[in-house]
Design an enzyme around this catalytic site. Sequence first.
Site, PDB file in Angstrom:
ATOM      1  N   SER A 272       0.987  -1.281  -0.126  1.00  0.00           N
ATOM      2  CA  SER A 272      -0.091   0.073  -0.154  1.00  0.00           C
ATOM      3  C   SER A 272       0.815   1.017  -0.002  1.00  0.00           C
ATOM      4  CB  SER A 272      -0.940   0.000   1.247  1.00  0.00           C
ATOM      5  OG  SER A 272      -1.394   1.201   1.333  1.00  0.00           O
TER       6      SER A 272
ATOM      7  N   TYR B  32      -2.232  -1.374  10.911  1.00  0.00           N
ATOM      8  CA  TYR B  32      -2.309  -1.757   9.630  1.00  0.00           C
ATOM      9  C   TYR B  32      -1.238  -1.343   8.663  1.00  0.00           C
ATOM     10  CZ  TYR B  32      -4.133  -1.309   4.713  1.00  0.00           C
ATOM     11  OH  TYR B  32      -4.162  -1.289   3.346  1.00  0.00           O
TER      12      TYR B  32
HETATM   13  N1  LIG Z   1      -8.738   0.078  -0.272  1.00  0.00           N
HETATM   14  C1  LIG Z   1      -7.733   0.858  -0.151  1.00  0.00           C
HETATM   15  O1  LIG Z   1      -7.741   2.070  -0.048  1.00  0.00           O
HETATM   16  C2  LIG Z   1      -6.455   0.126  -0.050  1.00  0.00           C
HETATM   17  C3  LIG Z   1      -5.076   0.812  -0.437  1.00  0.00           C
HETATM   18  C4  LIG Z   1      -4.137   0.192  -0.583  1.00  0.00           C
HETATM   19  C5  LIG Z   1      -3.959  -1.231   0.009  1.00  0.00           C
HETATM   20  N2  LIG Z   1      -5.238  -1.937  -0.051  1.00  0.00           N
HETATM   21  C6  LIG Z   1      -5.181  -3.550   0.154  1.00  0.00           C
HETATM   22  O2  LIG Z   1      -5.860  -3.924  -0.924  1.00  0.00           O
HETATM   23  C7  LIG Z   1      -6.194  -5.306  -0.332  1.00  0.00           C
HETATM   24  C8  LIG Z   1      -7.670  -5.460  -0.859  1.00  0.00           C
HETATM   25  O3  LIG Z   1      -8.443  -4.676  -0.221  1.00  0.00           O
HETATM   26  P1  LIG Z   1      -9.727  -3.923  -0.795  1.00  0.00           P
HETATM   27  O4  LIG Z   1      -9.600  -2.263  -0.771  1.00  0.00           O
HETATM   28  O5  LIG Z   1      -9.837  -4.582  -2.150  1.00  0.00           O
HETATM   29  O6  LIG Z   1     -10.752  -4.159   0.433  1.00  0.00           O
HETATM   30  P2  LIG Z   1     -12.150  -5.215   0.452  1.00  0.00           P
HETATM   31  O7  LIG Z   1     -13.125  -4.610  -0.626  1.00  0.00           O
HETATM   32  O8  LIG Z   1     -12.630  -4.911   1.548  1.00  0.00           O
HETATM   33  O9  LIG Z   1     -11.498  -6.526   0.034  1.00  0.00           O
HETATM   34  C9  LIG Z   1     -10.939  -7.101   0.979  1.00  0.00           C
HETATM   35  C10 LIG Z   1     -10.888  -8.718   0.685  1.00  0.00           C
HETATM   36  O10 LIG Z   1     -10.434  -9.579   1.563  1.00  0.00           O
HETATM   37  C11 LIG Z   1     -11.182 -10.493   2.044  1.00  0.00           C
HETATM   38  N3  LIG Z   1     -10.876 -10.822   3.468  1.00  0.00           N
HETATM   39  C12 LIG Z   1     -11.077  -9.987   4.548  1.00  0.00           C
HETATM   40  N4  LIG Z   1     -10.922 -10.644   5.719  1.00  0.00           N
HETATM   41  C13 LIG Z   1     -10.554 -11.966   5.410  1.00  0.00           C
HETATM   42  C14 LIG Z   1     -10.287 -13.243   6.170  1.00  0.00           C
HETATM   43  N5  LIG Z   1     -10.216 -12.883   7.739  1.00  0.00           N
HETATM   44  N6  LIG Z   1     -10.171 -14.302   5.665  1.00  0.00           N
HETATM   45  C15 LIG Z   1     -10.209 -14.310   4.145  1.00  0.00           C
HETATM   46  N7  LIG Z   1     -10.610 -13.263   3.588  1.00  0.00           N
HETATM   47  C16 LIG Z   1     -10.719 -11.997   4.039  1.00  0.00           C
HETATM   48  C17 LIG Z   1     -12.718  -9.962   2.021  1.00  0.00           C
HETATM   49  O11 LIG Z   1     -13.568 -11.293   1.565  1.00  0.00           O
HETATM   50  P3  LIG Z   1     -14.552 -11.775   2.626  1.00  0.00           P
HETATM   51  O12 LIG Z   1     -15.088 -10.499   3.421  1.00  0.00           O
HETATM   52  O13 LIG Z   1     -15.419 -12.344   2.025  1.00  0.00           O
HETATM   53  O14 LIG Z   1     -13.762 -12.822   3.589  1.00  0.00           O
HETATM   54  C18 LIG Z   1     -12.672  -9.178   0.633  1.00  0.00           C
HETATM   55  O15 LIG Z   1     -12.588  -9.960  -0.468  1.00  0.00           O
HETATM   56  C19 LIG Z   1      -6.005  -5.391   1.104  1.00  0.00           C
HETATM   57  O16 LIG Z   1      -4.921  -6.090   1.476  1.00  0.00           O
HETATM   58  C20 LIG Z   1      -5.749  -3.802   1.341  1.00  0.00           C
HETATM   59  O17 LIG Z   1      -5.198  -3.577   2.598  1.00  0.00           O
HETATM   60  C21 LIG Z   1      -6.463  -1.326   0.003  1.00  0.00           C
END
Ligand SMILES: NC(=O)c1ccc[n+]([C@@H]2O[C@H](COP(=O)([O-])OP(=O)(O)OC[C@H]3O[C@@H](n4cnc5c(N)ncnc54)[C@H](OP(=O)(O)O)[C@@H]3O)[C@@H](O)[C@H]2O)c1
Length: 383
Positions: A144, A157
């Site tokens: 990130s 985080y």
């Molecule tokens: N959005 C941002 O601003 C941002 C910025 C930088 C990096 N990121 C990173 O990008 C990645 C994806 O996040 P996103 O933004 O796409 O968020 P998101 O839409 O909330 O997706 C998170 C995913 O992780 C899964 N997940 C969460 N807890 C879990 C668990 N305990 N076991 C298995 N699966 C789990 C969720 O599926 P279920 O709920 O179905 O389990 C979902 O598919 C993350 O690593 C996040 O830190 C995000």
Amino acid sequence: MTTEVGKSVLITGASSGIGKELATLFARDGYHLILVSRSEDRLQTVADEFNRQYGTSSTVIEKDLSKPDSAQQVYDEVNRQGLTVNVLVNNAGVGAHGLFATETNLQKELDIIQLNVTTLVQLTKLFVRDMVARNEGKVLNLASIASTMPNPLVAIYGATKAFVLSFSEALYNELKDSNVTVTALLPPATDTDWFNKAGAENTVVAQGDLADPAKVAKDGYEALMAGKDKVISGASTKLAAAMASVLPSQQSANASRKQMSPPSEKSDSSSANLVIGIGVAALVATGVVAAIMYRNANPLEKAKYRYKWKRALGTVQDIAQSAVKQASDAKSKVQSQVSDLGDEVTSKAQALKAKAKAEQLKYKVKRKVADIDDASIGSMVMD
Ligand SMILES: NC(=O)c1ccc[n+]([C@@H]2O[C@H](COP(=O)([O-])OP(=O)(O)OC[C@H]3O[C@@H](n4cnc5c(N)ncnc54)[C@H](OP(=O)(O)O)[C@@H]3O)[C@@H](O)[C@H]2O)c1
């Protein structure tokens, strides 16, 4: 479109957000998908959608990856089904918003470390060992922009994401003589459910201009396929990373804290304590990055860059104005201290002068008394 029939990709957190967008790109390119998350229903819906649209096959594994044995269980299930993982995407990740000392829950934070770090490391260890044995394979790890700076209000985080970046870059280096690559993807704040899940929806960043998860996924996918060590998604993210690499870490911490605070809260004015030399270095670095990106951009991207730069310059102007105000306040303070000091010196000098005069007077009086005494003794002798 490249067709990778026969190849499999395992994506954690493929049920929504960036993970789902990444899965779409692999589906389009003909990969067999192994989709992992906690919600089997949502994964199955995604799998059915891909099957209809691209004719791809999928394996759905329902697993809570914040549980200690989950990585091993996923690996065992993949082997039980006779699948080979050619690409591993460690995408699942969550955060928790709040002050570490007084607001956040420790168990929740330990679960975050387990999911974002420990499970990611375990999955990488298990699948990369097989990749190295085959001398082929790719890993994409979700880091990130948070990986590049301290992150008050999402401290744990941010620390997990710093780990992911450092780990990925070191592993890329260790594997450079093999056909196995490890790519870190650094997205900016992206329009997904992440903020709601982290309890960070009422923050400056969440209510600002969020990146498109499809665009972030495309950047990650292309970098992964090109075997790059890392990719920072988006022009302003590159700018932020360049700034973070030259600014003192507490300046970056102040800036990121402001982003994670409620929109109404005033910013910490210490962000104006920018040392001029470092500010110049930051601007030179970001200028170089921007110039390179601008030169390679198409007209539409150039227009976007100009817009983003205008906004970024606004921020720089804010910091500069704040620094000028602080300098002027400091100057007035020093001036008033000097003036106070002057008054004190003057009154001390006057006191000394008065004391000297008094001494002089005393001396004169003493002399007079002595003269009188001498005269009386003289007259007494004459008598
Ligand atoms: N959005 C941002 O601003 C941002 C910025 C930088 C990096 N990121 C990173 O990008 C990645 C994806 O996040 P996103 O933004 O796409 O968020 P998101 O839409 O909330 O997706 C998170 C995913 O992780 C899964 N997940 C969460 N807890 C879990 C668990 N305990 N076991 C298995 N699966 C789990 C969720 O599926 P279920 O709920 O179905 O389990 C979902 O598919 C993350 O690593 C996040 O830190 C995000």
